[in-house]
Motif scaffolding. Structure first.
Motif, PDB file in Angstrom:
ATOM      1  N   GLU A  51      36.837 -38.795  14.521  1.00  0.00           N
ATOM      2  CA  GLU A  51      36.841 -37.561  15.310  1.00  0.00           C
ATOM      3  C   GLU A  51      35.465 -37.178  15.834  1.00  0.00           C
ATOM      4  O   GLU A  51      35.352 -36.394  16.780  1.00  0.00           O
ATOM      5  N   LEU A  52      34.412 -37.729  15.237  1.00  0.00           N
ATOM      6  CA  LEU A  52      33.047 -37.487  15.723  1.00  0.00           C
ATOM      7  C   LEU A  52      32.455 -38.736  16.347  1.00  0.00           C
ATOM      8  O   LEU A  52      31.259 -38.800  16.631  1.00  0.00           O
ATOM      9  N   ALA A  53      33.289 -39.749  16.552  1.00  0.00           N
ATOM     10  CA  ALA A  53      32.855 -40.996  17.177  1.00  0.00           C
ATOM     11  C   ALA A  53      34.045 -41.640  17.864  1.00  0.00           C
ATOM     12  O   ALA A  53      35.197 -41.433  17.469  1.00  0.00           O
ATOM     13  N   LEU A  64      29.958 -42.127  21.427  1.00  0.00           N
ATOM     14  CA  LEU A  64      30.476 -40.780  21.654  1.00  0.00           C
ATOM     15  C   LEU A  64      32.003 -40.758  21.583  1.00  0.00           C
ATOM     16  O   LEU A  64      32.662 -41.645  22.113  1.00  0.00           O
ATOM     17  N   PRO A  65      32.569 -39.733  20.948  1.00  0.00           N
ATOM     18  CA  PRO A  65      34.024 -39.565  21.010  1.00  0.00           C
ATOM     19  C   PRO A  65      34.419 -39.037  22.385  1.00  0.00           C
ATOM     20  O   PRO A  65      33.585 -38.523  23.140  1.00  0.00           O
ATOM     21  N   ALA A  66      35.695 -39.146  22.688  1.00  0.00           N
ATOM     22  CA  ALA A  66      36.213 -38.531  23.908  1.00  0.00           C
ATOM     23  C   ALA A  66      36.226 -37.017  23.752  1.00  0.00           C
ATOM     24  O   ALA A  66      36.401 -36.491  22.647  1.00  0.00           O
ATOM     25  N   ALA A  67      36.054 -36.323  24.860  1.00  0.00           N
ATOM     26  CA  ALA A  67      36.099 -34.863  24.821  1.00  0.00           C
ATOM     27  C   ALA A  67      37.439 -34.370  24.289  1.00  0.00           C
ATOM     28  O   ALA A  67      37.513 -33.364  23.570  1.00  0.00           O
ATOM     29  N   THR A  68      38.507 -35.083  24.609  1.00  0.00           N
ATOM     30  CA  THR A  68      39.829 -34.674  24.128  1.00  0.00           C
ATOM     31  C   THR A  68      39.927 -34.774  22.601  1.00  0.00           C
ATOM     32  O   THR A  68      40.624 -33.976  21.965  1.00  0.00           O
ATOM     33  N   THR A  69      39.236 -35.752  22.018  1.00  0.00           N
ATOM     34  CA  THR A  69      39.242 -35.907  20.560  1.00  0.00           C
ATOM     35  C   THR A  69      38.542 -34.729  19.894  1.00  0.00           C
ATOM     36  O   THR A  69      39.020 -34.182  18.894  1.00  0.00           O
ATOM     37  N   VAL A  70      37.400 -34.341  20.445  1.00  0.00           N
ATOM     38  CA  VAL A  70      36.647 -33.208  19.907  1.00  0.00           C
ATOM     39  C   VAL A  70      37.436 -31.921  20.101  1.00  0.00           C
ATOM     40  O   VAL A  70      37.498 -31.066  19.196  1.00  0.00           O
ATOM     41  N   THR A  71      38.048 -31.776  21.249  1.00  0.00           N
ATOM     42  CA  THR A  71      38.883 -30.598  21.506  1.00  0.00           C
ATOM     43  C   THR A  71      39.973 -30.472  20.450  1.00  0.00           C
ATOM     44  O   THR A  71      40.181 -29.394  19.867  1.00  0.00           O
ATOM     45  N   ILE A 102      27.221 -33.375  17.815  1.00  0.00           N
ATOM     46  CA  ILE A 102      28.402 -33.642  18.639  1.00  0.00           C
ATOM     47  C   ILE A 102      29.026 -32.345  19.134  1.00  0.00           C
ATOM     48  O   ILE A 102      29.357 -32.201  20.331  1.00  0.00           O
ATOM     49  N   PHE A 103      29.177 -31.364  18.269  1.00  0.00           N
ATOM     50  CA  PHE A 103      29.780 -30.107  18.687  1.00  0.00           C
ATOM     51  C   PHE A 103      28.922 -29.404  19.732  1.00  0.00           C
ATOM     52  O   PHE A 103      29.443 -28.859  20.703  1.00  0.00           O
ATOM     53  N   ARG A 104      27.619 -29.406  19.533  1.00  0.00           N
ATOM     54  CA  ARG A 104      26.742 -28.792  20.539  1.00  0.00           C
ATOM     55  C   ARG A 104      26.789 -29.558  21.849  1.00  0.00           C
ATOM     56  O   ARG A 104      26.821 -28.958  22.933  1.00  0.00           O
ATOM     57  N   TYR A 105      26.779 -30.877  21.774  1.00  0.00           N
ATOM     58  CA  TYR A 105      26.839 -31.692  22.991  1.00  0.00           C
ATOM     59  C   TYR A 105      28.096 -31.373  23.797  1.00  0.00           C
ATOM     60  O   TYR A 105      28.069 -31.365  25.029  1.00  0.00           O
ATOM     61  N   PHE A 106      29.181 -31.098  23.091  1.00  0.00           N
ATOM     62  CA  PHE A 106      30.447 -30.807  23.760  1.00  0.00           C
ATOM     63  C   PHE A 106      30.693 -29.311  23.953  1.00  0.00           C
ATOM     64  O   PHE A 106      31.812 -28.905  24.263  1.00  0.00           O
ATOM     65  N   GLY A 107      29.654 -28.479  23.773  1.00  0.00           N
ATOM     66  CA  GLY A 107      29.731 -27.111  24.233  1.00  0.00           C
ATOM     67  C   GLY A 107      29.958 -26.020  23.216  1.00  0.00           C
ATOM     68  O   GLY A 107      30.138 -24.855  23.604  1.00  0.00           O
ATOM     69  N   VAL A 108      29.948 -26.319  21.907  1.00  0.00           N
ATOM     70  CA  VAL A 108      30.053 -25.250  20.916  1.00  0.00           C
ATOM     71  C   VAL A 108      28.716 -24.518  20.860  1.00  0.00           C
ATOM     72  O   VAL A 108      27.682 -25.128  20.571  1.00  0.00           O
ATOM     73  N   ARG A 109      28.720 -23.241  21.133  1.00  0.00           N
ATOM     74  CA  ARG A 109      27.459 -22.503  21.248  1.00  0.00           C
ATOM     75  C   ARG A 109      26.897 -22.090  19.889  1.00  0.00           C
ATOM     76  O   ARG A 109      25.689 -22.021  19.701  1.00  0.00           O
ATOM     77  N   ASP A 110      27.775 -21.773  18.945  1.00  0.00           N
ATOM     78  CA  ASP A 110      27.339 -21.237  17.654  1.00  0.00           C
ATOM     79  C   ASP A 110      27.798 -22.166  16.545  1.00  0.00           C
ATOM     80  O   ASP A 110      28.899 -22.032  16.006  1.00  0.00           O
TER      81      ASP A 110
END
Length: 273
Positions: A51-53, A64-71, A102-110
């Protein structure tokens, strides 16, 4: 806001953040076994390998994982666009730092890392449970590109024009041993900065001033272009977190050594230089 949070600070929060357990070991066994044996109350398990790769291949062992996986992983934990997230692992934040990056790269702000992880929580008398929280229905949508990223060409450029830090153990950097990848050595021009020196004996990060002094001795300062890599992009995130704590931004070569060596035309250095 610091990218770290202490056990005392976590306990003192008026509103509980989403807790994510990313316990993982390079040599195994799977982190899910440790999570099932006991974790922070309410924590969701996220698997680093799946899930993180992305799947291992030409991009390295942990691309990098897919954005859909992180979502999907974050929505399962109930994360929305503004939800605060705290990630942790067993102790030294190696895996937690990967989740943080990974979470920051994909847009998690906090998103913050629990300093000292599960070990610090237990040492402070924190409650441990084997209960697994029910899946939730978060609304977060991952979008790539919120942190600087290097590919092999970019890493080589940083090694020549700035400072490219290799986060692996000295013996792997030198090419004396290589337990994970088929080729030993390092990227020419890289500087060895093992992540083990970022934390103390309990797995908690050194104070920011000590980290800044450490990196300064390796040629890093506010005017330096800095990149980091490791074997497969996991401990590189730990190095990036330590650099951020010291006030120095860095780009991560996410494919790292396991990607570099997929092209036989790329040069390989050995020894300590």
């Amino acid at each position: 806001m610091s990218p770290l949070i202490t056990v005392a600070e976590l306990r003192g929060l008026a509103e509980r953040p989403v807790l994510i357990d990313v316990t993982w070991s390079l040599a195994g066994p799977p982190g899910r076994e440790a999570y099932d044996a006991g974790h922070l109350p309410g924590a969701y398990f996220v698997d680093l390998d799946t899930e993180l790769a992305g799947p291992p291949g030409p991009g390295g062992r942990h691309p990098l994982p897919a954005a859909t996986t992180v979502t999907a992983a974050l929505r399962r934990a109930g994360v929305g666009p503004g939800t605060p997230v705290v990630v942790y692992d067993a102790a030294d934040s190696t895996a937690a730092a990967r989740a943080w990056w990974i979470f920051r790269y994909f847009g998690v702000r906090d998103v913050r890392v629990l300093d000292g992880g599960f070990a610090a929580w237990q040492a402070a008398g924190g409650e441990v449970t084997t209960d697994v929280p029910a899946d939730r229905d978060g609304t977060f949508i991952a979008t790539a590109g919120h942190l600087p990223l290097l590919d092999a060409h970019g890493a080589a450029e940083v090694a020549g024009a700035g400072v490219l830090l290799d986060a692996r153990a000295p013996e792997r950097f030198a090419g004396a041993v290589e337990p994970m990848d088929p080729v030993a050595g390092h990227i020419p021009g890289a500087v060895n900065a093992p992540t083990a020196a970022n934390v103390d004996e309990t797995g908690q990060f050194l104070p920011a001033g000590e980290l800044r002094e450490r990196f300064g001795k390796l040629g890093v300062d506010d005017s330096t272009q800095v990149g980091v890599y490791c074997g497969s992009g996991v401990t590189a995130a730990h190095e990036a977190l330590a650099l951020e704590l010291s006030g120095i931004p860095a780009a991560v070569y996410i494919g790292s050594w396991s990607d570099w060596i997929t092209d036989p035309s790329r040069p390989v250095a050995t020894g300590n230089d």
